[in-house]
Design an enzyme around this catalytic site. Structure first.
Site, short mmCIF file in Angstrom:
data_model
loop_
_atom_site.label_atom_id
_atom_site.label_comp_id
_atom_site.label_asym_id
_atom_site.label_seq_id
_atom_site.Cartn_x
_atom_site.Cartn_y
_atom_site.Cartn_z
N LYS A 1 1.97 10.66 7.49
CA LYS A 1 1.45 9.17 6.98
C LYS A 1 -0.69 9.52 7.32
O LYS A 1 -0.98 8.47 6.71
CB LYS A 1 1.67 8.35 8.28
CG LYS A 1 3.31 8.13 7.78
CD LYS A 1 3.59 6.81 8.10
CE LYS A 1 5.21 6.60 8.19
NZ LYS A 1 5.83 6.01 9.15
N HIS B 1 28.82 25.32 -11.36
CA HIS B 1 28.45 25.39 -12.43
C HIS B 1 27.35 25.20 -12.04
O HIS B 1 25.95 25.52 -13.64
CB HIS B 1 28.94 24.97 -13.65
CG HIS B 1 30.25 24.45 -13.84
ND1 HIS B 1 31.10 25.28 -14.00
CD2 HIS B 1 31.04 23.86 -12.53
CE1 HIS B 1 31.96 25.29 -14.12
NE2 HIS B 1 32.56 24.23 -13.71
N GLU C 1 15.87 14.22 9.67
CA GLU C 1 14.74 13.73 11.02
C GLU C 1 15.16 13.75 12.47
O GLU C 1 14.82 13.40 13.04
CB GLU C 1 14.83 12.29 10.00
CG GLU C 1 13.72 11.94 10.54
CD GLU C 1 13.23 10.52 9.40
OE1 GLU C 1 14.40 9.54 9.41
OE2 GLU C 1 11.99 10.57 9.49
O1 LIG Z 1 12.18 0.92 7.99
P1 LIG Z 1 10.62 1.22 8.16
O2 LIG Z 1 9.63 1.18 9.30
O3 LIG Z 1 9.77 0.88 7.11
O4 LIG Z 1 10.56 2.90 8.14
C1 LIG Z 1 11.34 4.09 6.60
C2 LIG Z 1 11.48 5.06 7.35
O5 LIG Z 1 10.53 5.19 7.42
C3 LIG Z 1 9.84 6.73 8.49
O6 LIG Z 1 8.73 7.05 8.27
C4 LIG Z 1 10.47 6.96 9.87
O7 LIG Z 1 10.96 8.31 9.02
C5 LIG Z 1 12.40 7.04 8.81
O8 LIG Z 1 12.22 7.19 10.10
C6 LIG Z 1 11.96 5.80 8.34
O9 LIG Z 1 13.61 4.52 8.55
#
Ligand SMILES: O=P(O)(O)OC[C@H]1O[C@H](O)[C@H](O)[C@@H](O)[C@@H]1O
Length: 528
Positions: free
Chosen positions: A455, A351, A322
């Protein structure tokens, strides 16, 4: 190279940190003096970047944020007295809270004490706590930890089933920096419901770690949850293990968080040295650059020969991929950078896929993690003069040699034992190596613009589901999927709509699909 020359190369490049008891061997990475010389100017730049970052520069330019995970283990380094105080206050708050939980002063309404901890979070809000719990939790911890790190209903059920009656004595920790990530929100809603089904109330058993002011923060404070712990703007999820995100669950399990912090602090001092040869993180970054041509051409296979380090590869997968997997460099040029990371543990993997590593496509380099001490107590002999640990050690050495003989490079990190101090040091070592490597290849290691695309797409799918169902509900006859798509002006999303309907039909959600499943375009959807 013959064996004696390699032995000399091993000695020439061996890094040893006495206090941590950590060895780093990059002798089986093929690079020469000319490469080292050529890299020196880039490293000078990387060391300067690190100094600026630790001094509080806006090291994440896209998001205009400081990057402060190094301050967490040495608050003296924080750029302002307020930040220093915030860090100290958070650790104190964690310790006070944890002591009260352990003593039963903070307790659930229907039990004497909290027996279990259910941690709900994803990505950086899960991987560090999972790794540390698996590596360091005592066999009989003060509190048993469980994780919900997905939006998988069956996965949630499994955890809730396991908790069973103990749900009433389970402390529920929701971790989300942004406080708005759908997966932990979904997990939280389901757990709320499960509690209600047992006449229990979420707020009596819940705590949160999140940014002050986030949606989650507002919910926790307005509904009177037991406590909230802050996550600061200048801590990224994947570098949050030493913040409340990692420290709170660790402390609740009885893991020594001061040793964790101290290990990281000690490693930070070592990796701050602006000199490649005496800086273990620089040696790692140099090796990654050498094997992958600074383009991530080879995957990083992480092979700890120690069961309790099995989650290290998953933890590093997020930290490295990431951070380094970026489309653009800092000037906006398309570079498509990154290093792929995978692995489990040795000798188990010998293995499984090590066959391909040895003989197949040479698109990787290995990182062996070796732990010198086999176990706490003496080992029985499996054969005269030989223990299981001798075998494990032999398997590691043998694999390293077999790979090298077949032109496959490797790094070996050796620690004396797995404890909070060495785990803190390992986390800090890789955090810094990633930071340095990002500078070498001129990318921003601290944002994740690519994650947003997924997302957004998911949100669009749910919107399409909503629209599709509205039309279907008002349609007494069956309707073909393409007609349904046309009715909601979503002809281009017909495939997505088909998959939505198939999923709803499989879950008795009111949708019936008739026709031949192998001919999706001919299926008729009907509301029932
Ligand atoms: O802690 P949060 O704001 O819920 O984020 C949780 C995770 O989701 C995101 O999409 C990022 O890609 C991550 O870097 C992050 O750690």
């Amino acid at each position: 190279m013959d064996a004696i020359t390699l032995w000399q190369r091993y000695q020439d490049w061996l890094y040893y940190h006495e206090e941590i008891g950590l060895y780093l061997d990059i002798s089986r990475i093929r690079f020469d003096q000319a490469f080292l010389e050529a890299m020196k100017p880039k490293f000078d730049g990387a060391f300067r970047d690190m100094e600026a970052l630790e001094g509080g520069a806006i090291a994440n330019p896209d998001e205009q944020r400081m990057v402060g995970h190094y301050w967490l283990r040495n608050p003296e380094l924080a750029p302002t007295p307020q930040i220093k105080q915030q860090i100290i206050d958070t650790v104190n708050k964690i310790e006070t809270f944890v002591a009260k939980v352990h003593k039963g002063e903070i307790k659930p309404p229907q039990a004497e004490k909290f027996t279990d901890l259910l941690s709900i979070g994803i990505g950086g809000s899960a991987l560090g706590p999972q790794f540390v719990a698996d590596a360091l939790a005592p066999d009989y911890p003060l509190i048993n930890i469980h994780f919900i790190d997905n939006s998988d209903p069956d996965g949630i059920d499994r955890i809730l089933q396991r908790l069973g009656d103990r749900l009433k004595s389970t402390l529920i920790l929701v971790i989300s920096k942004s406080g708005g990530t759908p997966e932990p929100r979904n997990g939280m809603m389901e757990v709320k419901q499960a509690l209600l089904n047992q006449n229990l109330h979420f707020r009596d058993q819940a705590i949160a770690t999140t940014q002050i002011g986030s949606k989650l923060y507002q919910e926790a404070t307005s509904q009177g949850w037991l406590e909230t712990f802050p996550m600061e703007d200048w801590i990224g999820g994947r570098t949050s293990e030493m913040s409340a995100v990692g420290l709170l669950p660790a402390a609740l399990q009885g893991i020594d968080i001061h040793a964790l912090l101290q290990g990281a602090k000690t490693m930070d001092i070592a990796t701050r040295q602006p000199d490649i040869k005496t800086n273990p993180a620089a040696l790692l970054a140099l090796s990654w650059y050498a094997v992958g041509g600074g383009r991530g051409q080879k995957d990083m296979v992480i092979l700890p020969y120690k069961d309790r380090l099995i989650l290290l590869s998953r933890y590093l997968q997020q930290l490295v991929m990431e951070s380094l997997g970026k489309e653009k460099d800092l000037e906006g040029n398309i570079v498509n950078q990154g290093i792929s990371v995978y692995g489990n543990k040795g000798s188990t993997d010998q293995h499984a896929y090590v066959q391909q590593l040895r003989d197949g496509v040479p698109n990787f380099f290995a990182t062996f993690i070796e732990v010198l001490r086999d176990r706490q107590k003496p080992s029985p002999e499996i054969e005269p003069g030989v223990t299981a640990g001798d075998y494990l050690s032999g398997f590691l050495q043998g694999t390293r040699e077999a790979l090298y003989d077949n032109q496959r490079d490797s790094i070996t990190v050796t620690i004396t034992e797995v404890n909070p101090y060495t785990v803190g040091a390992l986390v800090a070592l890789y955090e810094r190596a990633v930071s340095l490597y990002a500078s070498l290849v001129n990318i921003n290691a601290y944002h994740q613009p690519g994650v947003e695309a997924g997302k957004k797409a998911a949100a669009q799918v749910l919107e399409l589901q909503h629209q599709g169902l509205q039309v279907l509900r008002g349609h007494s006859q069956g309707i073909s999927i393409s007609d349904l798509a046309a009715k909601i002006d979503a002809q281009e999303q017909v495939e997505t709509l088909y998959k939505i309907l198939r999923h709803l039909a499989a879950n008795d959600r009111g949708v019936e699909l008739s026709g031949d499943p192998s001919k999706p375009a001919q299926l008729i959807a009907k509301w029932r």
